[in-house]
Scaffold this active site. Structure first.
Site, PDB file in Angstrom:
ATOM      1  N   TYR A 173      -1.973   0.497  10.413  1.00 21.09           N
ATOM      2  CA  TYR A 173      -2.128  -0.249   9.152  1.00 21.09           C
ATOM      3  C   TYR A 173      -0.864  -0.144   8.304  1.00 21.09           C
ATOM      4  O   TYR A 173      -0.336  -1.153   7.824  1.00 21.09           O
ATOM      5  CB  TYR A 173      -3.339   0.302   8.398  1.00 21.09           C
TER       6      TYR A 173
ATOM      7  N   LYS B 155       1.632  -3.207   7.239  1.00 14.72           N
ATOM      8  CA  LYS B 155       1.871  -3.571   5.829  1.00 14.72           C
ATOM      9  C   LYS B 155       3.367  -3.484   5.507  1.00 14.72           C
ATOM     10  O   LYS B 155       3.895  -4.312   4.756  1.00 14.72           O
ATOM     11  CB  LYS B 155       1.057  -2.668   4.895  1.00 14.72           C
TER      12      LYS B 155
ATOM     13  N   THR C  82       0.809  -1.220   0.000  1.00 15.13           N
ATOM     14  CA  THR C  82       0.000   0.000   0.000  1.00 15.13           C
ATOM     15  C   THR C  82       0.846   1.277   0.000  1.00 15.13           C
ATOM     16  O   THR C  82       1.994   1.276   0.461  1.00 15.13           O
ATOM     17  CB  THR C  82      -0.899   0.002   1.265  1.00 15.13           C
TER      18      THR C  82
ATOM     19  N   TRP D 105      -5.823   3.476  -3.035  1.00 13.72           N
ATOM     20  CA  TRP D 105      -7.214   3.912  -3.261  1.00 13.72           C
ATOM     21  C   TRP D 105      -7.950   2.899  -4.147  1.00 13.72           C
ATOM     22  O   TRP D 105      -8.508   3.248  -5.192  1.00 13.72           O
ATOM     23  CB  TRP D 105      -7.233   5.296  -3.904  1.00 13.72           C
TER      24      TRP D 105
HETATM   25  N1  LIG Z   1      -8.713  -1.326  -0.296  1.00 13.16           N
HETATM   26  C1  LIG Z   1      -7.794  -0.394  -0.544  1.00 13.16           C
HETATM   27  O1  LIG Z   1      -8.088   0.801  -0.726  1.00 13.16           O
HETATM   28  C2  LIG Z   1      -6.335  -0.803  -0.633  1.00 13.16           C
HETATM   29  C3  LIG Z   1      -5.379   0.187  -0.934  1.00 13.16           C
HETATM   30  C4  LIG Z   1      -4.045  -0.189  -1.025  1.00 13.16           C
HETATM   31  C5  LIG Z   1      -3.673  -1.504  -0.821  1.00 13.16           C
HETATM   32  N2  LIG Z   1      -4.625  -2.435  -0.504  1.00 13.16           N
HETATM   33  C6  LIG Z   1      -4.192  -3.827  -0.295  1.00 13.16           C
HETATM   34  O2  LIG Z   1      -4.765  -4.601  -1.334  1.00 13.16           O
HETATM   35  C7  LIG Z   1      -5.007  -5.927  -0.857  1.00 13.16           C
HETATM   36  C8  LIG Z   1      -6.441  -6.326  -1.181  1.00 13.16           C
HETATM   37  O3  LIG Z   1      -7.314  -5.391  -0.545  1.00 13.16           O
HETATM   38  P1  LIG Z   1      -8.900  -5.587  -0.575  1.00 13.16           P
HETATM   39  O4  LIG Z   1      -9.487  -4.231  -0.395  1.00 13.16           O
HETATM   40  O5  LIG Z   1      -9.298  -6.445  -1.704  1.00 13.16           O
HETATM   41  O6  LIG Z   1      -9.082  -6.390   0.806  1.00 13.16           O
HETATM   42  P2  LIG Z   1     -10.429  -7.007   1.423  1.00 13.16           P
HETATM   43  O7  LIG Z   1     -11.583  -6.826   0.495  1.00 13.16           O
HETATM   44  O8  LIG Z   1     -10.533  -6.492   2.819  1.00 13.16           O
HETATM   45  O9  LIG Z   1     -10.082  -8.559   1.453  1.00 13.16           O
HETATM   46  C9  LIG Z   1      -9.157  -9.103   2.345  1.00 13.16           C
HETATM   47  C10 LIG Z   1      -9.554 -10.556   2.567  1.00 13.16           C
HETATM   48  O10 LIG Z   1      -8.578 -11.136   3.452  1.00 13.16           O
HETATM   49  C11 LIG Z   1      -9.292 -11.858   4.445  1.00 13.16           C
HETATM   50  N3  LIG Z   1      -8.518 -12.027   5.659  1.00 13.16           N
HETATM   51  C12 LIG Z   1      -8.399 -11.153   6.693  1.00 13.16           C
HETATM   52  N4  LIG Z   1      -7.635 -11.700   7.654  1.00 13.16           N
HETATM   53  C13 LIG Z   1      -7.265 -12.934   7.225  1.00 13.16           C
HETATM   54  C14 LIG Z   1      -6.502 -13.986   7.784  1.00 13.16           C
HETATM   55  N5  LIG Z   1      -5.972 -13.884   9.021  1.00 13.16           N
HETATM   56  N6  LIG Z   1      -6.320 -15.126   7.074  1.00 13.16           N
HETATM   57  C15 LIG Z   1      -6.880 -15.244   5.844  1.00 13.16           C
HETATM   58  N7  LIG Z   1      -7.635 -14.294   5.262  1.00 13.16           N
HETATM   59  C16 LIG Z   1      -7.821 -13.147   5.950  1.00 13.16           C
HETATM   60  C17 LIG Z   1     -10.532 -11.023   4.676  1.00 13.16           C
HETATM   61  O11 LIG Z   1     -11.503 -11.750   5.379  1.00 13.16           O
HETATM   62  P3  LIG Z   1     -12.528 -10.937   6.374  1.00 13.16           P
HETATM   63  O12 LIG Z   1     -13.285 -10.002   5.472  1.00 13.16           O
HETATM   64  O13 LIG Z   1     -13.354 -12.032   6.973  1.00 13.16           O
HETATM   65  O14 LIG Z   1     -11.669 -10.202   7.352  1.00 13.16           O
HETATM   66  C18 LIG Z   1     -10.925 -10.699   3.240  1.00 13.16           C
HETATM   67  O15 LIG Z   1     -11.662 -11.737   2.652  1.00 13.16           O
HETATM   68  C19 LIG Z   1      -4.649  -5.907   0.633  1.00 13.16           C
HETATM   69  O16 LIG Z   1      -3.337  -6.379   0.801  1.00 13.16           O
HETATM   70  C20 LIG Z   1      -4.688  -4.442   0.998  1.00 13.16           C
HETATM   71  O17 LIG Z   1      -3.832  -4.145   2.084  1.00 13.16           O
HETATM   72  C21 LIG Z   1      -5.940  -2.113  -0.422  1.00 13.16           C
END
Ligand SMILES: NC(=O)c1ccc[n+]([C@@H]2O[C@H](COP(=O)([O-])OP(=O)(O)OC[C@H]3O[C@@H](n4cnc5c(N)ncnc54)[C@H](OP(=O)(O)O)[C@@H]3O)[C@@H](O)[C@H]2O)c1
Length: 317
Positions: free
Chosen positions: A143, A147, A119, A169
């Site tokens: 966070y 990360k 991120t 984002w």
């Molecule tokens: N969203 C953003 O704006 C953003 C921005 C920059 C980078 N990122 C990165 O992009 C990646 C994908 O993001 P996303 O928004 O698609 O994430 P997301 O929708 O929150 O999905 C994350 C998934 O990981 C699962 N999870 C959480 N804890 C876990 C564990 N201990 N073991 C196994 N699975 C687990 C969650 O389950 P639960 O829902 O049950 O917790 C969820 O299904 C992440 O690495 C995030 O840090 C996101």
């Protein structure tokens, strides 16, 4: 036992060894859903997520990866509630910091390539020119620290065959994200107040998934992209306020319900949240562009692509 995707059981998935085997970690999440539906033909996808699979359980991670024997592990699992991480930093560190290290160790053990998503929140946001992969990190939040710990855990594992894609984002189908929040508020409120002093680059999950496959399975004759950290977002930059204005404009274009009449730009200080965010976190993407020969789509164009997909899916329902 983790569920194996594409309606295959564990034994039938093993039967076709000619296909590339992709272990999708955090498979129920927003990015992972897009990755699953957009994976090129020729991949057998194994799905791993809570409650059956916990990335913080190193023994389970190794056992499941040894059983599935993936060629490629893509880690989309994370504790992504940025403000929630402030109150639960030890859990955030286990999921976002330790988990990637366990996956890297498992990847080394089974000979898999690891792709991990990180991120822009690993940066402080003090810079006013696009962030390079080599720039000093300085997370402002639990966070961001967790990360960054995940990136360090992969580096410390000694696994050479890995890509870390930092993105920002993120929005797309199947997840809670800024676009869906603004669309919900646009249908409920006549006035919106949106932060106008944080600048970044929105990223459509469809484009990030393409970037992942551009790195790992290059559709080109030259050699594969060098391993390591890459920055990827859509091109261009905006504030959250400008992003919201474009979302509302497109909501009108696509005839979605909108009662919002005014959008007010506000300062971060006027909307206090538990976690501090970088004020400016635009990426320099030239490393990705040089490695793949591909230029990422512009953010407003990809937002329109997302609206078109939403519209198509709502007609199909
Ligand atoms: N969203 C953003 O704006 C953003 C921005 C920059 C980078 N990122 C990165 O992009 C990646 C994908 O993001 P996303 O928004 O698609 O994430 P997301 O929708 O929150 O999905 C994350 C998934 O990981 C699962 N999870 C959480 N804890 C876990 C564990 N201990 N073991 C196994 N699975 C687990 C969650 O389950 P639960 O829902 O049950 O917790 C969820 O299904 C992440 O690495 C995030 O840090 C996101």
């Amino acid at each position: 036992m983790a569920l194996i995707g594409n309606t295959m059981t564990n034994s039938t998935a093993h039967a076709d060894m000619t296909k590339r085997r992709l272990a999708l970690i955090g498979s129920k999440g927003m990015l992972a859903q897009m990755l699953c539906e957009s994976a090129p033909a020729g991949y057998v996808v194994g799905h791993y997520d809570l409650p059956d699979f916990n990335v913080t359980d190193s023994a389970q991670v190794l056992e499941e990866m040894q059983t599935f024997a993936p060629d490629l592990i893509v880690n989309c699992a994370a504790f992504t509630n940025v403000d929630g991480c402030e109150a639960q930093e030890s859990l955030a560190t286990r999921v976002n910091g330790d988990g990637p290290g366990y996956l890297a160790a498992a990847a080394e053990a089974v000979g898999a390539l690891l792709v991990h998503i990180s991120t822009d929140y690993v940066f402080s946001g003090d810079k006013k020119t696009p962030y390079l992969e080599t720039d000093q990190t300085g997370p402002l939040s639990a966070y961001g620290r967790s990360k960054l710990a995940g990136e360090h855990a992969i580096a410390a594992s000694g696994l050479e065959r890995h890509y870390i894609l930092r993105t920002s984002w993120l929005y797309g189908p199947g997840g809670a994200n800024f676009v869906e929040t603004i669309l919900r508020l646009a249908a409920e409120r006549e006035e919106l107040r949106i932060v106008a002093d944080q600048t970044g680059s929105p990223t459509y999950t469809g484009d990030l998934v393409q970037a992942i496959f551009n790195l790992v399975a290059p559709n080109r004759s030259c050699c594969a992209a060098p391993y390591g950290i890459y920055h990827f977002s859509n091109s261009g930059m905006c504030t959250w306020y400008e992003f919201a204005c474009e979302i509302i404009r497109l909501a009108h274009v696509y005839a979605l319900p909108v009662i919002t009449k005014q959008i007010h730009p506000i300062a971060t200080a006027d909307y206090p949240l538990p976690a501090h965010r970088p004020q400016w976190s635009v990426f320099d993407k030239s490393k990705y562009q040089q490695a793949t020969g591909i230029v990422e789509p512009e953010w407003a164009s990809s937002l329109n692509t997302y609206f078109a997909l939403r519209m198509q899916r709502s007609k199909e329902q």
